[in-house]
Design a protein around this motif. Structure first.
Motif, PDB file in Angstrom:
ATOM      1  N   LYS A  67      70.914  16.980  17.272  1.00 18.22           N
ATOM      2  CA  LYS A  67      72.033  16.133  16.797  1.00 18.22           C
ATOM      3  C   LYS A  67      71.870  15.010  17.668  1.00 18.22           C
ATOM      4  O   LYS A  67      72.798  13.975  17.132  1.00 18.22           O
ATOM      5  CB  LYS A  67      73.131  17.166  17.458  1.00 18.22           C
ATOM      6  N   THR A  68      71.212  14.968  18.748  1.00 21.56           N
ATOM      7  CA  THR A  68      71.286  13.367  19.358  1.00 21.56           C
ATOM      8  C   THR A  68      70.245  12.588  18.845  1.00 21.56           C
ATOM      9  O   THR A  68      70.108  11.399  19.266  1.00 21.56           O
ATOM     10  CB  THR A  68      70.661  13.836  20.839  1.00 21.56           C
ATOM     11  N   ALA A  69      69.356  12.907  17.614  1.00 25.16           N
ATOM     12  CA  ALA A  69      68.394  12.137  17.239  1.00 25.16           C
ATOM     13  C   ALA A  69      68.673  10.700  16.935  1.00 25.16           C
ATOM     14  O   ALA A  69      69.780  10.434  16.627  1.00 25.16           O
ATOM     15  CB  ALA A  69      67.860  12.743  16.091  1.00 25.16           C
ATOM     16  N   ASN A  70      67.772   9.809  17.388  1.00 27.81           N
ATOM     17  CA  ASN A  70      67.829   8.376  17.161  1.00 27.81           C
ATOM     18  C   ASN A  70      69.117   7.873  17.854  1.00 27.81           C
ATOM     19  O   ASN A  70      69.693   6.670  17.225  1.00 27.81           O
ATOM     20  CB  ASN A  70      67.801   8.103  15.663  1.00 27.81           C
ATOM     21  N   SER A  71      69.313   8.223  18.960  1.00 28.08           N
ATOM     22  CA  SER A  71      70.402   7.730  19.742  1.00 28.08           C
ATOM     23  C   SER A  71      69.883   6.548  20.313  1.00 28.08           C
ATOM     24  O   SER A  71      68.640   6.064  20.835  1.00 28.08           O
ATOM     25  CB  SER A  71      70.932   8.501  20.855  1.00 28.08           C
ATOM     26  N   ASP A  72      70.790   5.380  20.396  1.00 27.20           N
ATOM     27  CA  ASP A  72      70.075   4.092  20.883  1.00 27.20           C
ATOM     28  C   ASP A  72      70.426   4.045  22.510  1.00 27.20           C
ATOM     29  O   ASP A  72      69.364   3.575  23.138  1.00 27.20           O
ATOM     30  CB  ASP A  72      71.283   2.956  20.423  1.00 27.20           C
ATOM     31  N   VAL A  73      71.384   4.725  22.765  1.00 29.32           N
ATOM     32  CA  VAL A  73      71.602   4.896  24.348  1.00 29.32           C
ATOM     33  C   VAL A  73      72.048   6.342  24.644  1.00 29.32           C
ATOM     34  O   VAL A  73      72.674   6.919  24.027  1.00 29.32           O
ATOM     35  CB  VAL A  73      72.883   3.943  24.765  1.00 29.32           C
ATOM     36  N   CYS A  74      71.354   6.902  25.609  1.00 31.63           N
ATOM     37  CA  CYS A  74      71.762   8.245  26.161  1.00 31.63           C
ATOM     38  C   CYS A  74      72.004   8.245  27.542  1.00 31.63           C
ATOM     39  O   CYS A  74      71.438   7.423  28.587  1.00 31.63           O
ATOM     40  CB  CYS A  74      70.383   9.087  26.088  1.00 31.63           C
ATOM     41  N   VAL A  75      73.157   8.703  28.060  1.00 30.77           N
ATOM     42  CA  VAL A  75      73.740   8.920  29.136  1.00 30.77           C
ATOM     43  C   VAL A  75      73.575  10.293  29.938  1.00 30.77           C
ATOM     44  O   VAL A  75      74.029  11.193  29.234  1.00 30.77           O
ATOM     45  CB  VAL A  75      75.209   8.633  29.235  1.00 30.77           C
TER      46      VAL A  75
END
Ligand SMILES: NC(=O)C1=CN([C@@H]2O[C@H](COP(=O)(O)OP(=O)(O)OC[C@H]3O[C@@H](n4cnc5c(N)ncnc54)[C@H](O)[C@@H]3O)[C@@H](O)[C@H]2O)C=CC1
Ligand SMILES: O=C([O-])CC(=O)C(=O)O
Length: 308
Positions: A67-75
């Motif tokens: 579900k997080t695929a291709n995130s530009d920023v991950c915190v």
């Protein structure tokens, strides 16, 4: 702009809320290991959208990184917070394993992401992400200085009897009770050095109150703070998303800058679409330099506890 926030706890939910309210991201995914928790936080936050006037789509995931695929920023906010009387450094044993696993899973699904590390001890967790992921250094950013500087401005405004918007100041160094270096010499009220308005003794008190800002709140709340941490992260994500090139003190890998090597520690950086666009090597006084060196020695000591 897609943003993932790992950890749906106090800080993660606050990050997601401020990012959504600022309305610059199309999508925020919150992920947590606790069954249903992130989905619940996401649904609750989405039900504020019509009230708070944002269009950001917030979804939750129980440990499903697809579900997080291709995130530009991950915190990364996953991990345990301290309790009253503890230091941030005492969290290393549990949080190192979590941060290592989480960062690897995030990068597997978002190889081009920029990672913002929040979990404590933050400078050491940021270094751990460097050591274990191989991401370029501009894409690994530790959040501490933005929060510490906000607390510094709060304390300065209190001492000056001034509105916070009239006050500017920055904290560099490690994000720890002893390691923070509030730059009182450079702090201003509407461009005028604060030393024109308050005594050296009062300024020293501001400095000490700033350094124990997190511990003070932990004592009051029974766990560590979340509103200002969430707001600080959202400001950094916004600078990246909107490519503002604003300066924030952030924890970054130093390779000779400020005379320091092989550690992550808070220094001023320019944030933009590439993450850390540059490190701003400001001139420090001899006293400030020696405080930063002492702080770096503390961070390196904590780093040495990592099993790399
Ligand atoms: N760098 C900074 O300035 C700040 C750092 N912090 C740190 O942020 C961290 C989080 O603090 P809080 O949100 O207050 O804690 P919290 O306990 O409210 O939330 C942490 C969340 O992480 C989740 N989690 C644990 N292991 C996980 C995993 N493997 N994968 C996904 N989720 C996982 C937990 O289920 C929990 O919901 C702490 O380490 C705290 O010390 C907090 C404030 C400021
Ligand atoms: O104090 C803590 O443990 C959490 C934190 O880093 C902060 O609020 O500055």
């Amino acid at each position: 702009m897609k943003v993932t926030v790992v950890g749906a706890g106090a800080v993660g939910a606050s990050c997601a809320e401020y990012i959504a309210i600022k309305n610059f991201a199309s999508e925020v995914v919150i992920l947590d290991i606790k069954e249903g928790f992130a989905e619940g936080k996401a649904m609750d936050l989405m039900q504020t959208a019509s009230l708070n006037g944002f269009d950001t789509k917030i979804t939750g995931s129980t440990n499903d990184y697809t579900k997080t695929a291709n995130s530009d920023v991950c915190v990364i906010t996953s991990g345990i917070p301290r309790k009253p009387g503890m230091t941030r450094e005492e969290l290393i044993g549990i949080n190192a394993g979590i941060v290592k696993m989480v960062s690897a899973s995030l990068i597997e699904h978002s190889p081009n992401t920029i990672i913002i590390v929040v979990s404590n001890p933050m400078d050491t967790m940021t270094y751990l992400v460097h050591k274990t992921t191989g991401l370029p250094k501009n894409r690994i950013i530790g959040m501490g200085g933005a929060l510490d500087s906000a607390r510094f401005k709060y304390r300065l405004a209190e001492a000056l009897g001034a509105p916070i918007s009239d006050v500017d100041g920055m904290v560099i160094g490690g994000h720890s009770d002893k390691g923070m270096v509030p730059l009182t010499r450079l702090a201003t009220r509407n461009s005028v050095p604060v030393s024109e308005f308050i005594s050296e003794e009062r300024l020293e008190q501001v400095k000490q109150d700033t350094k124990v800002g997190g511990a003070t709140l932990t004592g009051l709340l029974g766990t560590s703070a979340w509103y200002a941490p969430g707001a600080a992260v959202s400001g950094m994500v916004q600078a990246i998303a909107c490519d503002t090139k604003k300066i924030f003190p952030c924890s970054t890998l130093l390779e000779g800058e400020f005379g320091l090597n092989d550690l992550c520690i808070g220094v001023p950086v320019v944030l933009g679409k590439n993450g850390i666009e540059s490190i701003v090597e400001i001139n420090l006084s001899d006293a400030e330099k020696s405080h930063l060196e002492e702080s770096a020695a503390g961070v390196s000591k904590t780093n040495s506890l990592l099993e790399l």
